[in-house]
Design an enzyme around this catalytic site. Structure first.
Site, short mmCIF file in Angstrom:
data_model
loop_
_atom_site.label_atom_id
_atom_site.label_comp_id
_atom_site.label_asym_id
_atom_site.label_seq_id
_atom_site.Cartn_x
_atom_site.Cartn_y
_atom_site.Cartn_z
N THR A 15 0.80 -1.06 -0.36
CA THR A 15 -0.04 -0.13 -0.21
C THR A 15 0.83 1.32 0.22
O THR A 15 0.15 2.23 -0.02
CB THR A 15 -1.58 -0.12 1.23
OG1 THR A 15 -0.58 0.10 2.13
CG2 THR A 15 -1.88 -0.83 1.26
N GLY A 16 2.00 0.95 -0.03
CA GLY A 16 3.45 2.34 0.29
C GLY A 16 3.24 2.39 -1.09
O GLY A 16 3.02 2.43 -1.99
N LYS A 17 3.89 4.34 -1.48
CA LYS A 17 4.21 4.48 -2.79
C LYS A 17 4.53 3.95 -3.54
O LYS A 17 3.82 3.62 -4.92
CB LYS A 17 4.77 6.20 -2.32
CG LYS A 17 4.63 7.16 -3.47
CD LYS A 17 5.53 8.16 -3.46
CE LYS A 17 5.86 8.98 -4.53
NZ LYS A 17 6.97 9.89 -4.08
N GLN A 18 6.22 3.91 -3.17
CA GLN A 18 6.76 2.77 -3.94
C GLN A 18 6.09 1.28 -4.37
O GLN A 18 6.01 0.86 -5.48
CB GLN A 18 8.25 2.55 -3.46
CG GLN A 18 8.56 3.79 -3.14
CD GLN A 18 9.44 4.10 -4.46
OE1 GLN A 18 9.11 3.72 -5.51
NE2 GLN A 18 9.20 5.95 -4.72
N THR A 95 15.16 -3.41 0.28
CA THR A 95 15.67 -2.46 1.03
C THR A 95 16.70 -2.26 1.67
O THR A 95 17.52 -3.59 2.08
CB THR A 95 14.64 -2.52 2.74
OG1 THR A 95 14.05 -2.59 2.62
CG2 THR A 95 14.88 -1.65 3.26
N GLU A 96 17.57 -0.87 1.02
CA GLU A 96 19.10 -0.52 2.15
C GLU A 96 18.96 -0.07 3.07
O GLU A 96 18.21 0.15 3.82
CB GLU A 96 19.43 0.23 0.84
CG GLU A 96 20.66 0.69 0.32
CD GLU A 96 20.93 1.85 -0.60
OE1 GLU A 96 19.83 2.51 -1.34
OE2 GLU A 96 22.18 2.28 -0.50
N GLU A 210 31.86 -5.55 -7.45
CA GLU A 210 32.61 -4.17 -6.82
C GLU A 210 33.45 -4.78 -5.79
O GLU A 210 33.10 -6.25 -5.15
CB GLU A 210 31.64 -3.98 -6.16
CG GLU A 210 30.32 -3.58 -6.84
CD GLU A 210 29.43 -2.25 -6.12
OE1 GLU A 210 29.23 -2.32 -4.55
OE2 GLU A 210 28.34 -2.17 -6.59
N HIS A 247 42.46 -5.85 13.73
CA HIS A 247 43.02 -6.79 13.06
C HIS A 247 42.47 -7.69 12.50
O HIS A 247 42.21 -8.79 11.83
CB HIS A 247 43.94 -6.98 14.37
CG HIS A 247 44.97 -6.09 14.86
ND1 HIS A 247 46.46 -6.60 13.92
CD2 HIS A 247 45.13 -5.61 15.39
CE1 HIS A 247 47.01 -5.70 14.72
NE2 HIS A 247 46.58 -4.74 15.96
#
Lengths: 290, 377
Positions: A15-18, A95-96, A210, A247
């Site tokens: 239901t959220g925007k994204q 999610t980040e 990366e 270390h």
């Protein structure tokens, strides 16, 4: 971790925007979105789909093959444990900035239940022309055309560029596997490489890595046994090395993680390492001809 | 976020691990006062780097005068690019044995990993490499927690008489790691004193940046990364910006694409002037991001590389164009734009700036590198 067209998908945070924006796009593309979860809006309909209080509630009404999470960082652990308890076998966490100890916790829970987690901090999965979960521009035909190259990427933006470069060069994408940019993630580069190696729709693989961590080194060990050609691009050759305290990091990581180390490990395994993403399509074309 | 020794030791004490009861001081006078209260002491530079002792940042003192003299030498000293602006004055400890202990996030087992060695000190990496059996590596189930019996049994193989006391410290170390959302908490050396008791003589603590907002009390005692003025400005806006030495300014979305843009600049003979990433939730911040990139006087050309998945390129491009027309910089700008919203974004760049974006990233990078060199000549 390849998403198939028959798999049903539950959206946490629909239901959220994204959640709303991307659920519509996923459904339009052909993904079998069956509804979503929002405890405060249970029983309502959203996008003409049912909303449940929890994934466990949803599982009582529907068979759920996969779940995708549009959930804020501190809510991810609880949402993931709910999905795992519901018996869902494939979990995509977009999610980040999820606290790493939370990630380790729900990854351990997923392992106990035999569930596969993709992410956190992934852009998702695409099987071109069939289904996608996450927020990749699968519907953009300059970026995604059907073909036989499998793409693995830690980064969504860089993965998008690579898919686009493949299409610009006249190639196409069988499946895209976004594994996520966090230091600890449920599906590693090696896991994704194995899946695409076994995928009959994939003839060659583009691998985007990366600097940092040891996932490319681990993937190289598997790549050495592969017959399908693999071309890689490793981002970060020009980036200053991260500051490390203490270390313990050195004891655990040894000399793994650098650009030079990853390049050497991959080349040793027969993977062509490209200087820029634009070079990847040409390399794959040449190696497929051989 | 990294924590200096005294802040890390506070986290250890909160978990019940004994440490020397030291005093933090910023002037030679305060160091002398601290020495008067403590007696025989050690003055330790508080900077986020190793090898402090070898650099002369750790000194023993028996009198307040001696302590003040050492403080005068240490305060203001630079150790590995870090300027010393405060020291910890700790009471001296009778050392019988030095050991090593740590808990950290382990990518391999995807869980916490406990490390312990009965031989501590500065050369622990070499000890671990050359004598792997001298180092206990115990993966921990984060769901079940530390298995104290298994730990005690493992520690007994290293030090039977003190196993109970060491196990107790390691259990508390794991608690400190969990309670503080640490990526790493390390005690080196963990000292057994001549009376047999254990004490943590040093501590390195790194807390997960993603958890800082739920670690409010801790976050205040951490040491922010050393930043330039522009980096501080970006940080306040939650933008990821790193200032570098080159001449090609970079504005891209997503960490991976931004790093790649920098790599390509170097590959084609230029040097990047910065890392600036406006992807994810930051994709609406193109205006302040561009202002910061252009505020670096070394920037001789700007390369904008957008590849939108979640981030909409039309929103980002509009911000860049608005800021560009407002700031009117006297340097060339080069675009390459793909992904979500690209048709609108490319049309806007053409119409409002009269510039044709490059279709291939490599071509855009070559053009930006050439433009920066032309501007420099």
């Amino acid at each position: 971790m390849i998403i198939g067209g028959k798999e049903t998908v539950l959206v946490q945070g629909i239901t959220g925007k994204q959640g709303t924006f991307w659920s519509e796009r996923m459904r339009d593309y052909g993904s079998r979105i069956i509804g979503g979860v929002n405890p405060r809006r249970a029983g309502e309909r959203h996008l003409d789909l049912p909303v449940w209080a929890s994934a466990q509630d949803a599982a009582k009404d529907q068979k759920i093959d996969a779940a995708v999470m549009f959930v804020p960082p501190f809510g991810v652990k609880e949402a993931a444990l709910d999905i795992i308890a519901a018996g869902v076998r494939k979990i995509v966490c977009l999610t980040e900035h999820v606290p790493v100890q939370d990630t380790m916790y729900f990854l351990a829970a997923a392992r106990e239940r035999g569930a596969q987690v993709i992410g956190p901090n992934t852009a998702g999965l695409v099987t071109t022309g069939v289904s996608f979960v996450g927020f990749m521009p699968a519907f953009n035909q300059r970026v995604f055309q059907k073909g036989d190259i499998g793409v693995i990427s830690r980064s969504g933006s860089l993965g998008t560029l690579l898919c686009l470069n493949l299409v610009q060069a006249g190639l196409g994408i069988s499946s895209f596997v976004g594994i996520g940019g966090d230091p600890i993630i449920g599906t590693t580069t090696r896991d994704a490489l194995m899946a695409l190696d076994k995928d009959p729709a994939t003839k060659a693989i583009a691998l985007v890595g990366e600097i940092g961590g040891a996932m490319e080194e681990a993937a190289a060990e598997y790549a050495a046994s592969m017959k399908k050609p693999v071309a890689a691009f490793i981002a970060g050759a020009a980036s200053p090395p991260g500051k490390k305290m203490g270390h313990a990091g050195a004891i655990v990581m040894g000399d793994r993680g650098s650009y030079a180390g990853k390049k050497a490990a991959l080349e040793e395994a027969g993977v062509t390492v490209c200087a820029t993403p634009n070079e990847v399509p040409g390399v794959l074309k040449a190696r497929l001809k051989r | 976020m990294n924590f200096t020794e005294h802040a890390g030791k506070a986290a250890l004490r909160a978990a019940g691990i004994p440490t020397p009861e030291g005093i933090v001081a910023r002037t030679p006078e305060d160091v002398a006062d601290a020495a008067r209260r403590i007696g025989k002491c050690v003055i330790k530079a508080q900077v986020l780097t190793g090898k402090r002792g070898k650099a002369g940042g750790i000194k023993l003192a028996t009198t307040p005068e001696e302590a003040a003299n050492h403080a005068r030498a240490i305060l203001g000293m630079t150790i590995g690019e870090h300027k010393v602006d405060h020291v910890l004055v700790d009471p001296q400890v009778n050392i019988a044995r030095e050991m090593y202990a740590a808990v950290l996030n382990d990518p391999e087992t995807q869980g916490p990993l406990l490390l312990f060695s009965p031989e501590g000190g500065m050369d622990i990496e070499e000890i671990a490499a050359e004598h792997p059996h001298a180092l206990l590596r115990l993966p921990i189930s984060i769901i079940k927690g530390l298995d104290e019996e298994a730990l005690a049994a493992a520690v007994r193989r290293y030090d039977p008489p003190a196993a109970g006391a060491i196990t107790d410290i390691l259990v508390k170390l794991y608690e400190a790691y969990r309670a503080s959302d640490a990526e790493l908490v390390e005690i080196n050396p963990l000292v057994q004193m001549r009376d047999g008791h254990f004490i943590a003589l040093d501590c390195k603590l790194t807390v997960d940046d993603s958890a800082l907002t739920r670690q409010e009390a801790l976050a205040h005692s951490g040491t922010p990364d050393k930043t330039t003025d522009l980096e501080a400005r970006a940080k306040a806006l939650h933008l990821k910006y790193i200032e570098l030495d080159g001449e090609v300014g970079v504005l891209a979305n997503g960490a991976g694409l931004t790093m790649t843009t920098m790599d390509a600049i170097r590959h084609f003979g230029g040097q990047p002037a910065n890392f600036m990433e406006i992807g994810g939730d930051s994709y609406t911040k193109a205006v302040p991001a561009l202002e910061i990139v252009l505020a670096n006087p070394n920037v001789k050309a700007l390369l904008v590389n957008f590849c939108g998945a979640f981030a909409r390129t039309d929103v980002m491009a509009e911000g860049v164009i608005n800021a560009w027309l407002h700031l009117k910089p006297k340097i060339p700008i080069v675009f390459t734009i793909h992904g979500t919203g690209e048709d609108e974004a490319i049309a806007m760049v053409r119409e409002r700036l009269g510039i044709e974006p490059h279709d291939l990233m490599d071509d855009a990078v070559k053009a930006a590198v050439a433009a920066a060199k032309g501007a420099r000549a």
